[in-house]
Design a protein around this motif. Sequence first.
Motif, mmCIF file in Angstrom:
data_model
loop_
_atom_site.group_PDB
_atom_site.id
_atom_site.type_symbol
_atom_site.label_atom_id
_atom_site.label_comp_id
_atom_site.label_asym_id
_atom_site.label_seq_id
_atom_site.Cartn_x
_atom_site.Cartn_y
_atom_site.Cartn_z
ATOM 1 N N UNK A 201 9.766 -8.834 -4.350
ATOM 2 C CA UNK A 201 10.745 -8.601 -5.417
ATOM 3 C C UNK A 201 12.072 -9.300 -5.129
ATOM 4 N N UNK A 202 12.460 -9.406 -3.837
ATOM 5 C CA UNK A 202 13.702 -10.104 -3.508
ATOM 6 C C UNK A 202 13.596 -11.590 -3.826
ATOM 7 N N UNK A 203 12.443 -12.175 -3.547
ATOM 8 C CA UNK A 203 12.222 -13.584 -3.876
ATOM 9 C C UNK A 203 12.331 -13.800 -5.382
ATOM 10 N N UNK A 204 11.690 -12.919 -6.137
ATOM 11 C CA UNK A 204 11.736 -13.015 -7.597
ATOM 12 C C UNK A 204 13.170 -12.940 -8.098
ATOM 13 N N UNK A 205 13.922 -11.970 -7.595
ATOM 14 C CA UNK A 205 15.300 -11.789 -8.046
ATOM 15 C C UNK A 205 16.173 -12.995 -7.696
ATOM 16 N N UNK A 206 16.031 -13.505 -6.480
ATOM 17 C CA UNK A 206 16.841 -14.661 -6.064
ATOM 18 C C UNK A 206 16.512 -15.899 -6.899
ATOM 19 N N UNK A 207 15.224 -16.126 -7.143
ATOM 20 C CA UNK A 207 14.835 -17.300 -7.922
ATOM 21 C C UNK A 207 15.307 -17.195 -9.366
ATOM 22 N N UNK A 208 15.287 -15.990 -9.912
ATOM 23 C CA UNK A 208 15.786 -15.794 -11.283
ATOM 24 C C UNK A 208 17.281 -16.113 -11.353
ATOM 25 N N UNK B 179 2.402 -15.306 -3.099
ATOM 26 C CA UNK B 179 1.135 -15.060 -2.406
ATOM 27 C C UNK B 179 1.068 -13.704 -1.711
ATOM 28 N N UNK B 180 2.087 -12.851 -1.954
ATOM 29 C CA UNK B 180 2.065 -11.533 -1.314
ATOM 30 C C UNK B 180 2.383 -10.430 -2.324
ATOM 31 N N UNK B 181 1.957 -10.620 -3.547
ATOM 32 C CA UNK B 181 2.215 -9.645 -4.609
ATOM 33 C C UNK B 181 1.010 -9.597 -5.544
ATOM 34 N N UNK B 182 0.955 -8.518 -6.321
ATOM 35 C CA UNK B 182 0.017 -8.436 -7.430
ATOM 36 C C UNK B 182 0.823 -8.568 -8.733
ATOM 37 N N UNK C 45 0.814 -1.220 0.000
ATOM 38 C CA UNK C 45 0.000 0.000 0.000
ATOM 39 C C UNK C 45 0.847 1.269 0.000
ATOM 40 N N UNK C 46 1.988 1.250 0.668
ATOM 41 C CA UNK C 46 2.856 2.430 0.681
ATOM 42 C C UNK C 46 3.380 2.716 -0.726
ATOM 43 N N UNK C 47 3.831 1.673 -1.407
ATOM 44 C CA UNK C 47 4.295 1.838 -2.785
ATOM 45 C C UNK C 47 3.151 2.281 -3.689
ATOM 46 N N UNK C 48 1.983 1.733 -3.465
ATOM 47 C CA UNK C 48 0.825 2.074 -4.282
ATOM 48 C C UNK C 48 0.497 3.565 -4.176
ATOM 49 N N UNK D 58 8.266 -7.488 -9.837
ATOM 50 C CA UNK D 58 9.648 -7.022 -9.742
ATOM 51 C C UNK D 58 9.771 -5.773 -8.869
ATOM 52 N N UNK D 59 8.621 -5.243 -8.409
ATOM 53 C CA UNK D 59 8.609 -4.042 -7.572
ATOM 54 C C UNK D 59 7.892 -4.280 -6.249
ATOM 55 N N UNK D 60 6.987 -5.219 -6.216
ATOM 56 C CA UNK D 60 6.097 -5.423 -5.073
ATOM 57 C C UNK D 60 6.807 -6.129 -3.909
ATOM 58 N N UNK D 61 6.018 -6.631 -2.957
ATOM 59 C CA UNK D 61 6.537 -7.154 -1.694
ATOM 60 C C UNK D 61 7.553 -8.282 -1.839
#
Length: 293
Positions: A247-254, A235-238, A152-155, A242-245
């Motif tokens: 993003x670190x998980x996405x980057x590490x998995x990539x 389960x904690x993103x929309x 919500x803060x980013x939004x 790559x920007x949402x809650x």
Amino acid sequence: MNTPHFSSAQNSDHAVLLLHGLSSSPLELRFLARFLADEGFAAHTPELRGYSAGTAHLPMEQWVSAAVAEFDALAAQYRHVSVCGLSMGATLAAALAHERPAARALLLLSITLNYDGWAIPWYRFLLDYVYYTPMRSRYRYREHEPYGLRNEALRSKIARAMQKNEISEVGPASIAMPALHEASRLAGSVRRKLKNIENDCLIIHAIDDETSSPHNARFVGANIGASFLRTIWLDDSFHMITTDNEREVVARECALFLRESAAAFASSNNPTPIVSRALARRLRQLATVARKT
């Protein structure tokens, strides 16, 4: 055309071509690009003529051609070149992989073959018909809450940016009708080609994606020709993963998937048999006996 690099690892033999979403900019991929560079990859985040924000609209075939040209330029410099895309950029990445089977790995983030998420207006299907009316040169689809963000803060930050500018770190404030029409054509083309795409493939998608429902990821997973395939659900993103809650998980998995793909390729080309010490000793004994006889 400016082709920015957010960052680039030195002495890397593995480049990653990162493709942003429709009518947007490399800002969407800034965090991921920097993370990959820190992990030793060369991250390339180009703007594509006719596809990126601020460029005149071109047919989707030219989007693919522009992406292929970027890939070929990297392939001339690096041993491995992988392709990663976000949203419609993931669809474009899949089209590129079909044209360039030599791509080391294909990373599909929030892939969009159909705008069918829970926040898409019910009248979205009518836009395909509007394209064939005089309205196509005037109508623009305006982005709205939640802007692809569960955070919500980013939004709130993005909502303010959207009011001031036509572009933000999560995409454009609006998308023109011709761009949406070409995106629909691109998605249709990719659907038909999935079975012929055999590159190692990572799919990451949010279960609550408000723009492209999980059906998009499931369809790709069920139909793509890749033998090395991994799907990760968040389960904690929309949509803007790559920007949402997470993003670190996405980057590490990539980064992990890219390493595994390169390692698997290296072992398949230079197989090293795994032999236990006991077996090695027994083989030496047999060799000695064979020489004496």
